[in-house]
Design an enzyme around this catalytic site. Structure first.
Site, PDB file in Angstrom:
ATOM      1  N   GLN A  31       0.834  -1.207   0.000  1.00 16.33           N
ATOM      2  CA  GLN A  31       0.000   0.000   0.000  1.00 16.33           C
ATOM      3  C   GLN A  31       0.869   1.257   0.000  1.00 16.33           C
ATOM      4  OE1 GLN A  31      -2.062  -1.105   3.544  1.00 16.33           O
ATOM      5  NE2 GLN A  31      -0.210  -1.148   4.772  1.00 16.33           N
ATOM      6  N   HIS A  62      -7.745   4.694  19.761  1.00 14.63           N
ATOM      7  CA  HIS A  62      -6.925   3.673  20.426  1.00 14.63           C
ATOM      8  C   HIS A  62      -7.442   3.338  21.824  1.00 14.63           C
ATOM      9  CE1 HIS A  62      -3.794   4.909  17.321  1.00 14.63           C
ATOM     10  NE2 HIS A  62      -4.218   3.712  17.016  1.00 14.63           N
ATOM     11  N   ASP A  86       0.937   1.334  13.788  1.00 13.94           N
ATOM     12  CA  ASP A  86       1.412   2.605  14.354  1.00 13.94           C
ATOM     13  C   ASP A  86       1.723   2.479  15.843  1.00 13.94           C
ATOM     14  OD1 ASP A  86      -1.256   3.273  15.784  1.00 13.94           O
ATOM     15  OD2 ASP A  86      -1.831   2.899  13.719  1.00 13.94           O
ATOM     16  N   GLU A 106       1.497  -7.173  12.211  1.00 11.33           N
ATOM     17  CA  GLU A 106       1.307  -6.111  11.209  1.00 11.33           C
ATOM     18  C   GLU A 106       1.911  -6.604   9.883  1.00 11.33           C
ATOM     19  OE1 GLU A 106      -0.002  -2.778  10.831  1.00 11.33           O
ATOM     20  OE2 GLU A 106       0.722  -3.294   8.824  1.00 11.33           O
ATOM     21  N   ASP A 136       1.116 -11.664   7.639  1.00 11.05           N
ATOM     22  CA  ASP A 136      -0.279 -11.511   7.306  1.00 11.05           C
ATOM     23  C   ASP A 136      -1.114 -12.008   8.498  1.00 11.05           C
ATOM     24  OD1 ASP A 136      -2.623 -11.261   5.575  1.00 11.05           O
ATOM     25  OD2 ASP A 136      -2.651 -13.445   5.695  1.00 11.05           O
ATOM     26  N   GLY A 137      -1.998 -11.156   9.022  1.00 11.60           N
ATOM     27  CA  GLY A 137      -2.765 -11.493  10.230  1.00 11.60           C
ATOM     28  C   GLY A 137      -3.624 -12.733  10.053  1.00 11.60           C
ATOM     29  N   ASP A 154      -7.254  -4.167  14.463  1.00 11.95           N
ATOM     30  CA  ASP A 154      -6.968  -2.749  14.197  1.00 11.95           C
ATOM     31  C   ASP A 154      -6.465  -2.622  12.765  1.00 11.95           C
ATOM     32  OD1 ASP A 154      -6.302  -0.112  14.229  1.00 11.95           O
ATOM     33  OD2 ASP A 154      -4.657  -0.299  15.662  1.00 11.95           O
ATOM     34  N   ASP A 157      -9.221   0.168   6.194  1.00  6.64           N
ATOM     35  CA  ASP A 157     -10.575   0.063   5.650  1.00  6.64           C
ATOM     36  C   ASP A 157     -10.691  -1.183   4.761  1.00  6.64           C
ATOM     37  OD1 ASP A 157     -11.630   2.789   6.577  1.00  6.64           O
ATOM     38  OD2 ASP A 157      -9.717   3.261   5.641  1.00  6.64           O
ATOM     39  N   PRO A 161      -5.295  -4.770   1.418  1.00  5.48           N
ATOM     40  CA  PRO A 161      -4.868  -5.885   2.259  1.00  5.48           C
ATOM     41  C   PRO A 161      -5.790  -6.158   3.456  1.00  5.48           C
ATOM     42  CG  PRO A 161      -3.256  -4.071   2.352  1.00  5.48           C
ATOM     43  CD  PRO A 161      -4.279  -3.711   1.326  1.00  5.48           C
TER      44      PRO A 161
END
Ligand code: SPD
Length: 283
Positions: A31, A62, A86, A106, A136-137, A154, A157, A161
């Site tokens: 991305q 958060h 983040d 992440e 990859d989650g 978390d 949108d 991914p």
């Protein structure tokens, strides 16, 4: 002509933010990650042209994504965060004294690197409770064998991914990866943006099928589309609106300060939905 950031979330309707300059821009394998210095919101991270967080309003998202689920669980020790590169969600989770291990999975290291450099107060990356994995989650949760007390989704949108993080198959894997008292929270987009409705329905219908308790709750985040943001809370045993949870918050909240948004009454009130919002996820 001043430098402006625009995110159009509804045809020609959107959000405009005054910018001072572009600080970072990288097209990663997954991305486009960018960070801007803004006029009034501190530094701002966007992914593929969508706002992820600003230094000034990130605390709302958060705190709400973390503490609602953490207080719903009677004794959260092991926590999994899918996404959250983040570091803001992990920061809030690690404020809980009972939490002793956090896996943050992440997919994109670029997000973590940019955050460490340009949003230095958001993450708490040197905390020894935190284990960051660049994977990859969905693949991670398929193979995980050690169950978690709380799982927090978390992601970005539901385009690119993060799309798979709104699917029933994924929530089924999360349900299996939680212990007997497990709790899940997830970010579930804005009830004002109709193009998100199919993803929102998918998530809430999935957790309604998979968990004995599932609920939507709301918070107000100025830089997200239309300012109203929904989140999901699903639980294997405890109802987030029970007296036990309310008492747990009032007794425990002093140990997790400072907090700028979350408190015991807000936890309760966040689950009160306007009728048009409840209608979005009704079956
Ligand atoms: N359009 C906003 C979607 C926000 C998703 N996650 C933001 C990441 C902050 N940790």
């Amino acid at each position: 002509m001043p430098l402006l950031y625009n995110e159009f979330y509804n045809a020609r309707t959107g959000l405009t933010i005054g910018l001072k300059k572009l600080l970072f821009s990288k097209q990663s394998q997954y991305q486009l990650v960018e960070v801007y210095e803004t006029d009034t919101w501190g530094n701002l991270m966007t992914i593929d042209g969508m706002v992820m967080l600003s230094e000034r309003d990130e605390f709302v998202y958060h705190e709400m994504l973390s503490h609602v689920g953490l207080f719903t669980h009677p004794n959260p020790e092991r926590v999994l965060i899918i996404g959250g590169g983040d570091g803001g969600t992990a920061r809030e989770v690690m404020k809980h004294p009972s939490v002793n291990h956090v896996d943050m999975v992440e997919i994109d290291k670029t997000v973590v690197d940019a955050s460490k450099e340009f949003l230095p107060d958001v993450g708490d990356f040197n905390n020894p409770k935190l284990n960051v994995l660049y994977e990859d989650g969905i693949a991670f949760i398929k193979n995980t064998t050690d169950p978690y007390d709380v799982i927090i989704i978390d992601g970005s949108d539901p385009v690119g991914p993060a799309e798979g993080l709104f699917e029933k198959d994924f929530f089924e894997l999360c349900q299996k990866a939680l212990n007997d008292e497990g709790v899940l929270t997830a970010q579930t987009e804005s009830p004002w943006v109709e193009s998100y409705y199919s993803s929102m329905k998918k998530v809430f219908h999935a957790i309604d099928d998979l968990f004995p308790v599932s609920k939507m709750y709301l918070s107000f985040i100025p830089l997200y589309p239309a300012g109203m943001w929904s989140m999901a809370c699903a639980s294997k045993t405890e109802n987030p609106l029970s007296d036990a949870v309310y008492n747990r918050i009032t007794n425990g909240i002093d140990h997790i300060k400072p907090l700028k948004y979350y408190n015991a009454d807000l936890h309760k009130g966040a689950f009160a939905l306007p009728n048009f919002v409840a209608d979005v996820i009704e079956r």
